[in-house]
Design an enzyme around this catalytic site. Structure first.
Site, PDB file in Angstrom:
ATOM      1  N   THR A 136      13.883 -61.008 -32.087  1.00 53.26           N
ATOM      2  CA  THR A 136      13.274 -61.420 -33.351  1.00 53.26           C
ATOM      3  C   THR A 136      11.889 -60.803 -33.474  1.00 53.26           C
ATOM      4  O   THR A 136      11.115 -60.801 -32.521  1.00 53.26           O
ATOM      5  CB  THR A 136      13.185 -62.964 -33.402  1.00 53.26           C
ATOM      6  N   CYS A 179     -11.597 -48.899  -6.096  1.00 54.90           N
ATOM      7  CA  CYS A 179     -11.811 -50.335  -6.183  1.00 54.90           C
ATOM      8  C   CYS A 179     -11.423 -50.887  -7.536  1.00 54.90           C
ATOM      9  O   CYS A 179     -11.105 -52.052  -7.665  1.00 54.90           O
ATOM     10  CB  CYS A 179     -13.271 -50.651  -5.918  1.00 54.90           C
TER      11      CYS A 179
END
Lengths: 404, 123
Positions: free
Chosen positions: A237, A325
Site C-alpha cells: 500500500t 571510526c
C-alpha cells in the site's frame, strides 16, 4: 548554542512547504489509494499528481516512475530486478569501486550468486576512465550501474557518455542519482539513462520514500511481490504522505534549482577557499570542478577525522568524515582509498555537505572555529612536529593490520 | 555514543605532551588504522613519577590515552604492569563495542614504555 548543519548528503531537513503538503495525509486523508470509495479517491489523485512532479524533474513520463521506500530499495530493485529479467542474456555487471553501499553490497551479493562483476577504478581525483569501461564490456554484460555523483566527494561522473556507451552495446544503464537529483539538472532522456534511483530525504522530503525511473520497455522482476500497486512492479500500500512529500520536494527542486546552485556553489567555495587558506596541510579530495555544488571533502593531515567531528559538534557544527571510526568499520572510506588517498589522509578527512538553509554566517563561523580545533588535535598528534610544522619522525614498537 | 567521562577526557585531556629525556617510550598503533599513541615515562625508584602522551586518533583513542596517564601516575611499576586495556575502558565507564578493539590501546602503549625502560635499565 549555534546549530549549523553541514551534513546534507547524509540527510536533509524537511522543507516547510513539503511538511505542509504532506500533513493532511497523516491526519484526515487516510484512505487506501486502491479503494474505490471517497476515502481512497483523493489519495489516488494526489499520488498521481506527485508522480507527475517527479517525472517533470527528470523529464520522463509518469508511467516511468515507481515509488519506493528509500534509495537502498530503489538500487536493489533496479539492479536485482534488471539482472534477473535479463539472466538469459548474460551474467556480467559493471560498476565502480566508489559506489554507495546500496549498490556495492548488492553487486557483491550478486557476485556470490553466479554473476560476474567488474568494479572499475577511479583516478586520484575520483574520476572514471571511460576506456577502462569500454574494455570491461563483454558479450555477456547486461548491466552498467554507475553513480551520478559521489556521496563523499561530490564528484560527478560523465553520465551522458556512459549512457551512450551502454546504448551502443545494448546494455541497460542504471545510475544511483541519490546525490544528484534535486542538486543539479538531470534529464534522463538526454543523458541516455535507463534506470535511475532517487531518495526523498536527500532533497528535503522525509525518510521512508524514494523512487526509481524505469525507461519504458525496460523490464524489472519485482523485489516486493504483492498487489497491483505501481503497475505490479512494487507491491505494498502506497505511503501517501511520503509520496506527496516527494512530489512537493521535486516541484520545489525544479522551481528553485538555478538559484540554489548559485547559492550553494558560492557558500561551498567560500568555505573551501577559507579552510585551505587558513589551515596548512589541508588537501581537497575529489575533482575541484566536476562536482555537485554543495560538497567539500578535505583532509586535514595529522588530525583524525572523528576527533575533529567531535570538536565541531561541541561547537554546534554537524559534519561527517571518512575515518574508520565514523564508517563503523576498521577501514577508512572505500571511496578515498580507491582514489589512492593515503590511509592517514583518509582518516583525516572531513566532509561538509551544505544545504538550502545555510548562510554566509554559517560558513564564516566554521572558518573561525575549525582552524584552532585542527591546531589543537595536531599539537596532540605524535605524527606532527610543531617544530617543523610538518610530519614528525616516528618509529613504532608495534604495528600491523587494523584487525587487532 | 560516548560516556560523559570519555567526553571529559577527550575535551580536557590530562598529561598531553612528551617528557624530555624520558626513561621509557612506547609507541603503538598503526597510521593505517587511524590510531597512534606515544607514551613517555619518567621513573624514580621503580615508581612512575611522570607520564605524558601524544595521540593521533578518535575520541576513544584520546580518552584512553588520557585515562591511562591518570591511572599510572605515582604507581609502582609492578602495579602499572597490571593495568590492561579493559581496566582503562572500565575506568572511563565503558567504550562503544566497536571501539574496544580498534582504539583501546593505551595500556599497550604503557606496557611498551615500561618494557623500553627495563631494556635500557638492565643494560
Amino acid at each position: 548554542m549555534k546549530r549549523i548543519y553541514f551534513d546534507n548528503n547524509a540527510t536533509t531537513p524537511i522543507h516547510p512547504e513539503v511538511f505542509d503538503a504532506m500533513l493532511p495525509y497523516l491526519k484526515d486523508e487516510f484512505g487506501n489509494p486502491s479503494s474505490i470509495h471517497w476515502a481512497g479517491r483523493n489519495t489516488r489523485k494526489v499520488i498521481d499528481e506527485a508522480r507527475e512532479k517527479v517525472a517533470r524533474l527528470l523529464n520522463c513520463d509518469v508511467g516511468e516512475i515507481i515509488f519506493t521506500s528509500c534509495g537502498s530499495e530503489g538500487d536493489n530493485l533496479a539492479i536485482k530486478g534488471l539482472v534477473e529479467s535479463k539472466r538469459d542474456k548474460g551474467n556480467h555487471i559493471i560498476t565502480t569501486k566508489v559506489e554507495h553501499p546500496a549498490v556495492l553490497t548488492t553487486c557483491k551479493y550478486l557476485a556470490k550468486t553466479g554473476f560476474d562483476v567488474t568494479f572499475l577504478d577511479v583516478d586520484n581525483q575520483g574520476m572514471l576512465d571511460l576506456d577502462q569501461l569500454k574494455k570491461a564490456i563483454t558479450p555477456k554484460t547486461i548491466l552498467i550501474t554507475i553513480m551520478f555523483a559521489n556521496n563523499e566527494t561530490g564528484v560527478i561522473f560523465p553520465i551522458e557518455e556512459i549512457g551512450r556507451i551502454a546504448k551502443e552495446h545494448n546494455i541497460t544503464f542504471h545510475t544511483d542519482a541519490v546525490q544528484g537529483v534535486g542538486k543539479v539538472p538531470i534529464d534522463v532522456k538526454k543523458l541516455n539513462i535507463d534506470l535511475l534511483t532517487l531518495s526523498g530525504h536527500k532533497l528535503y522530503a522525509p525518510k521512508g520514500v524514494g523512487a526509481i525511473y524505469v525507461k519504458r520497455g525496460v523490464r524489472l522482476v519485482p523485489l516486493i511481490h504483492g498487489g497491483h500497486q505501481e503497475r505490479n512492479r512494487r507491491g505494498g500500500t502506497e505511503n501517501t504522505a511520503g509520496i506527496v512529500a516527494l512530489g512537493k520536494a521535486c516541484e520545489i527542486a525544479h522551481r528553485d534549482m538555478e538559484q540554489e546552485i548559485k547559492h550553494l556553489t558560492a557558500l561551498r567555495d567560500r568555505l573551501e577557499k577559507g579552510l585551505m587558506g587558513k589551515i596548512p596541510h589541508a588537501r581537497l579530495n575529489g575533482h575541484p570542478k566536476n562536482r555537485i555544488p554543495n560538497t567539500a571533502n578535505i583532509s586535514f593531515e595529522f588530525a583524525e577525522g572523528e576527533s575533529i567531528l567531535l570538536n565541531l559538534d561541541m561547537k554546534g557544527i554537524a559534519a561527517s568524515s571518512g575515518s574508520a571510526c565514523t564508517s563503523g568499520t576498521l577501514e577508512p572510506s572505500h571511496v578515498l582509498v580507491a582514489m589512492g588517498v593515503s590511509m592517514e589522509a583518509s582518516h583525516s578527512s572531513v566532509r561538509f555537505s551544505l544545504g538550502r538553509g545555510n548562510t554566509v554566517e554559517d560558513v564564516d563561523y566554521v572558518l573561525e572555529v575549525l582552524p584552532p580545533i585542527v591546531e589543537k588535535m595536531r599539537s596532540m598528534s605524535p605524527l606532527y612536529s610543531a617544530a617543523t610544522g610538518g610530519a614528525a619522525n616516528i618509529s613504532f614498537t608495534e604495528s600491523g593490520s587494523c584487525s587487532h | 555514543m560516548y560516556s560523559e567521562k570519555v567526553m571529559d577526557h577527550f575535551s580536557n585531556p590530562r598529561n598531553v605532551g612528551e617528557i624530555e629525556n624520558p626513561d621509557g617510550v612506547g609507541t603503538v598503533g598503526n597510521p593505517a588504522c587511524g590510531d597512534i599513541m606515544k607514551l613517555s615515562i619518567k621513573i624514580e625508584g621503580d615508581v612512575i613519577k611522570d607520564v605524558k602522551f601524544k595521540t593521533f586518533g578518535c575520541g576513544a583513542a584520546i580518552a584512553t590515552s588520557s585515562m591511562v596517564t591518570e591511572l599510572v601516575k605515582g604507581k609502582h611499576l609492578d602495579e602499572a604492569e597490571e593495568i590492561s586495556n579493559n581496566t582503562v575502558a572500565d575506568a572511563l565507564g565503558g567504550l562503544p563495542p566497536v571501539k574496544m578493539h580498534c582504539s583501546n590501546l593505551a595500556a599497550d602503549a604503557l606496557h611498551a614504555a615500561i618494557e623500553d625502560y627495563k631494556k635500557k635499565h638492565t643494560k
